[in-house]
Write an enzyme that holds these catalytic residues in place. Structure first.
Site, PDB file in Angstrom:
ATOM      1  N   GLY A 324     -41.973   3.893   4.931  1.00 38.42           N
ATOM      2  CA  GLY A 324     -40.630   3.526   4.488  1.00 38.42           C
ATOM      3  C   GLY A 324     -39.688   3.133   5.610  1.00 38.42           C
ATOM      4  O   GLY A 324     -40.096   2.883   6.732  1.00 38.42           O
ATOM      5  N   HIS A 330     -42.674  -4.450   8.270  1.00 39.28           N
ATOM      6  CA  HIS A 330     -43.286  -4.027   7.001  1.00 39.28           C
ATOM      7  C   HIS A 330     -43.299  -5.188   6.008  1.00 39.28           C
ATOM      8  O   HIS A 330     -44.272  -5.411   5.289  1.00 39.28           O
ATOM      9  CB  HIS A 330     -42.454  -2.912   6.356  1.00 39.28           C
ATOM     10  CG  HIS A 330     -42.369  -1.645   7.142  1.00 39.28           C
ATOM     11  ND1 HIS A 330     -41.225  -1.243   7.780  1.00 39.28           N
ATOM     12  CD2 HIS A 330     -43.288  -0.674   7.382  1.00 39.28           C
ATOM     13  CE1 HIS A 330     -41.428  -0.074   8.361  1.00 39.28           C
ATOM     14  NE2 HIS A 330     -42.676   0.293   8.150  1.00 39.28           N
ATOM     15  N   GLY A 444     -50.345  -3.245  10.431  1.00 40.64           N
ATOM     16  CA  GLY A 444     -49.691  -4.041  11.467  1.00 40.64           C
ATOM     17  C   GLY A 444     -50.418  -3.921  12.797  1.00 40.64           C
ATOM     18  O   GLY A 444     -50.827  -2.822  13.195  1.00 40.64           O
ATOM     19  N   SER A 482     -39.511  -1.583  14.619  1.00 39.02           N
ATOM     20  CA  SER A 482     -40.035  -0.258  14.306  1.00 39.02           C
ATOM     21  C   SER A 482     -38.927   0.547  13.654  1.00 39.02           C
ATOM     22  O   SER A 482     -37.752   0.404  14.018  1.00 39.02           O
ATOM     23  CB  SER A 482     -40.479   0.435  15.607  1.00 39.02           C
ATOM     24  OG  SER A 482     -40.608   1.828  15.390  1.00 39.02           O
ATOM     25  N   ARG A 484     -38.413   3.460  14.176  1.00 37.88           N
ATOM     26  CA  ARG A 484     -37.883   4.353  15.227  1.00 37.88           C
ATOM     27  C   ARG A 484     -36.882   3.652  16.153  1.00 37.88           C
ATOM     28  O   ARG A 484     -36.210   4.332  16.935  1.00 37.88           O
ATOM     29  CB  ARG A 484     -39.033   4.950  16.042  1.00 37.88           C
ATOM     30  CG  ARG A 484     -39.853   5.952  15.245  1.00 37.88           C
ATOM     31  CD  ARG A 484     -40.850   6.707  16.105  1.00 37.88           C
ATOM     32  NE  ARG A 484     -41.406   7.846  15.399  1.00 37.88           N
ATOM     33  CZ  ARG A 484     -42.605   7.864  14.812  1.00 37.88           C
ATOM     34  NH1 ARG A 484     -43.364   6.777  14.860  1.00 37.88           N
ATOM     35  NH2 ARG A 484     -43.035   8.936  14.195  1.00 37.88           N
TER      36      ARG A 484
END
Ligand code: AMP
Length: 581
Positions: A324, A330, A444, A482, A484
């Site tokens: 998510g 994504h 990915g 990312s 993150r």
């Protein structure tokens, strides 16, 4: 910018018939040379002059054109201001410069003008005939004079107010100089992609596009953006990011402009548009968003019920596993899945089993509503967002572990995340594959080691699924997208592009020197200069992750991890040496 209200080549009522005219052209570069030559051919008595004889030439003329570089016009005007008594008109050929550059002449009574041929002049032999020409003047008489010169030189005058000169010149620059920069960017990208005949191959395309634009204006826009095919755009983005990242910013900016042009030419509802472009546009606009999509399911039973019609019909299912907080990385997987499958399932599950104690499980960013909206926009049919106890019910006692040197290196090194991280990944992916039963599962390349490990698991366990690895999607400055990245402070965000810059350097230096070690050393130096401390920077076989120390016949994965503040970032690049073609 205002075009004069009359058709070329009719002369305006106010214009004088061709007459004897003495014109000094000071500075015989490309533009000055072309103007002097065309003026002489038009029967004007031209005195070409350089810096030394400029004053003398102006004293013997009734008009002068200062055709020197923009930053020398004011000096040249000062130098010939002694001829103001003789000169009725004085002008320059600057595109962006205003009339104030000629102030010393105006102060002494000379009327001013400027004329700027809207034409590219690669040399002094270049023809001005047929070009439009921007004119301005300090009085009606000087404007008429500039128009007369233009017309006698075979050009079509139009007025540009002095205060709009810079904007006018910027527009001209976009249309010509920057177009060359654009074409050369395309050539460079082709060359880096291994197409040697780039420039020649592009010429017919560029010329035809220019001709179409001349005929159709914005209606000449074709290609993925006008079709709304953002999957292809994402593939372009990813390819540019890995092949020529310095072009990413230009691509993004122009793609955004193209979207604007496409919107401005969009067909109003109900109207009919002929041709392939119309068909493409209609096709892109037809699928109305289905309010029931994506279907959100939270249990295996619901998932089975949702998938049973597709299974009965023999439809192909594509799976995109995610944790998510979706970004373009994504979404490139979702769009690839949409392209290649009848039914797209996205899983949404932050998997505790792949986090070590002390890692960011609790703080991992989550936004289920945003993820559902993105999934809907990308055509996902089913979002499977299981509860924790659905995946790991009480008594759960099984783990899927891949070994063979794939999970105890790089991120799997026991001193880093350790093999248990990958055990967590393979266990949950095995469960997802068995619950969804997809033909294709998309991962990915950003998490290259994960894709390699999952592919080996599928092979070793004879799972009937094809593991598809998609290129890494990057920010315009090269940073791999990312979830993150959300942890980065602004200072860390500024330093973060060094990861990909280092990887690109490693690849480029290794390929040009043929020495992998030198590539890695150059990358380490770049990281140090950027104040980025690598957790690891290693070269490994891109299939079995065995250590490699030199380029050979097989692709080499250069992988990098680094902690920036609270974010642990990973990235990689694959070096395909020439031997592999
Ligand atoms: P995650 O949600 O981080 O588990 O990622 C889900 C999938 O998206 C994984 O297969 C990742 O490798 C992939 N992915 C993450 N970031 C990117 C990216 N920048 N480009 C392409 N794929 C990505």
């Amino acid at each position: 910018m205002r075009e004069l209200e009359r058709d070329f080549p009719d002369r305006p009522d106010t214009a004088c018939p061709p007459r004897a005219l003495k014109l000094a052209v000071v500075g015989i570069g490309r533009a000055g040379g072309a103007v002097a030559r065309a003026a002489a051919e038009a029967g004007i008595e031209v005195t070409p002059a350089g810096r030394r004889d400029a004053l003398e030439a102006c004293l013997a003329s009734e008009a002068a054109i200062l055709s020197v570089p923009d930053d020398e016009i004011a000096v040249a005007a000062e130098a010939v201001s002694g001829a103001a008594g003789a000169l009725r008109f004085a002008g320059h050929l600057s595109g962006a410069g205003g009339l104030e550059l000629l102030a010393p002449l105006h102060a002494r009574g000379t009327e001013l003008f400027s004329l700027h041929p809207l034409q590219t002049l690669p040399d002094a032999e270049a023809s001005l005939a047929g070009a439009w020409c921007a004119v301005t003047g300090s009085s009606r008489a000087s404007i008429e004079f500039a128009r007369e010169i233009c017309e006698r030189l075979g050009m079509r005058p139009f007025e540009v107010p002095d205060e709009a000169r810079a904007a006018y010149h910027a527009a001209a620059s976009i249309a010509s100089n920057l177009m060359i920069a654009l074409e050369e960017s395309a050539v460079e990208l082709l060359e880096r992609a291994g197409v040697a005949q780039g420039r020649e191959a592009l010429v017919p395309l560029v010329l035809r596009s220019a001709a179409n634009w001349a005929d159709l204006g914005p209606g000449a826009l074709t290609g993925p953006i006008v079709r709304g095919d953002e999957t292809t755009v994402a593939m372009h983005r990813a390819a540019i990011a890995t092949t020529a990242p310095e072009l990413s910013g230009a691509y993004e900016a122009l793609a955004e402009r193209a979207r604007g042009v496409a919107r401005s030419t969009a067909t109003p509802p109900g109207s009919i548009e002929a041709g392939q472009a119309g068909i493409d546009r209609l096709a892109a606009s037809v699928p109305a968003p289905d309010p029931g999509r994506p279907l959100l399911v939270r249990s295996k039973a619901e998932l089975d019920a949702a998938l049973s019609p597709a299974r009965a019909a023999g439809d192909s299912i594509g799976l995109v596993p995610t944790m998510g907080f979706l970004h373009e990385g994504h979404r490139s997987l979702l769009r690839a899945a949409r392209d290649r499958s009848d039914v797209v399932v996205m899983s949404l599950f932050v998997n505790p089993a792949q986090f070590r104690p002390g890692e960011d499980l609790a703080s991992y960013p989550r936004d289920e509503a945003g993820d559902l909206a993105a999934a809907a926009a990308d055509g996902v049919d089913i979002v499977y967002a299981p509860r924790l106890d659905e995946v790991y019910p009480e008594g759960f006692a099984t783990a899927v572990k891949v070994r063979g040197g794939l999970t105890d290196v790089l991120c799997g090194d026991p001193a880093r995340r350790g093999p248990a991280h990958f055990d967590g990944v393979t266990t949950v992916v095995a469960k997802l594959l068995s619950s969804v039963r997809p033909m294709l599962a998309f991962f990915g390349q950003k998490d290259a080691q994960q894709a390699i490990v999952v592919r080996r698991m599928a092979r070793d366990l004879d799972l009937p699924v094809e593991i598809v690895a998609m290129p890494t999607v990057r920010e315009p400055d090269g940073l791999a997208m990312s979830s993150r990245n959300a942890y980065l402070t602004s200072d860390e965000r500024r330093r973060a592009p060094a990861l990909y810059a280092a990887l690109s350097t490693a690849r480029d230096v290794a390929l040009t020197s043929g020495d992998l070690g030198r590539g890695l050393t150059a990358a380490r130096r770049l990281l140090a200069e950027a104040g980025v401390q690598p957790e690891y920077l290693e070269a490994r076989d891109a299939e079995d992750l065995s250590a490699v120390s030199e380029l050979g016949s097989k692709p080499v994965l250069v992988a990098l991890a680094s902690r920036l503040g609270s974010a642990r970032l990973i990235d990689n690049i694959v070096i395909e040496s020439e031997v592999t073609g």
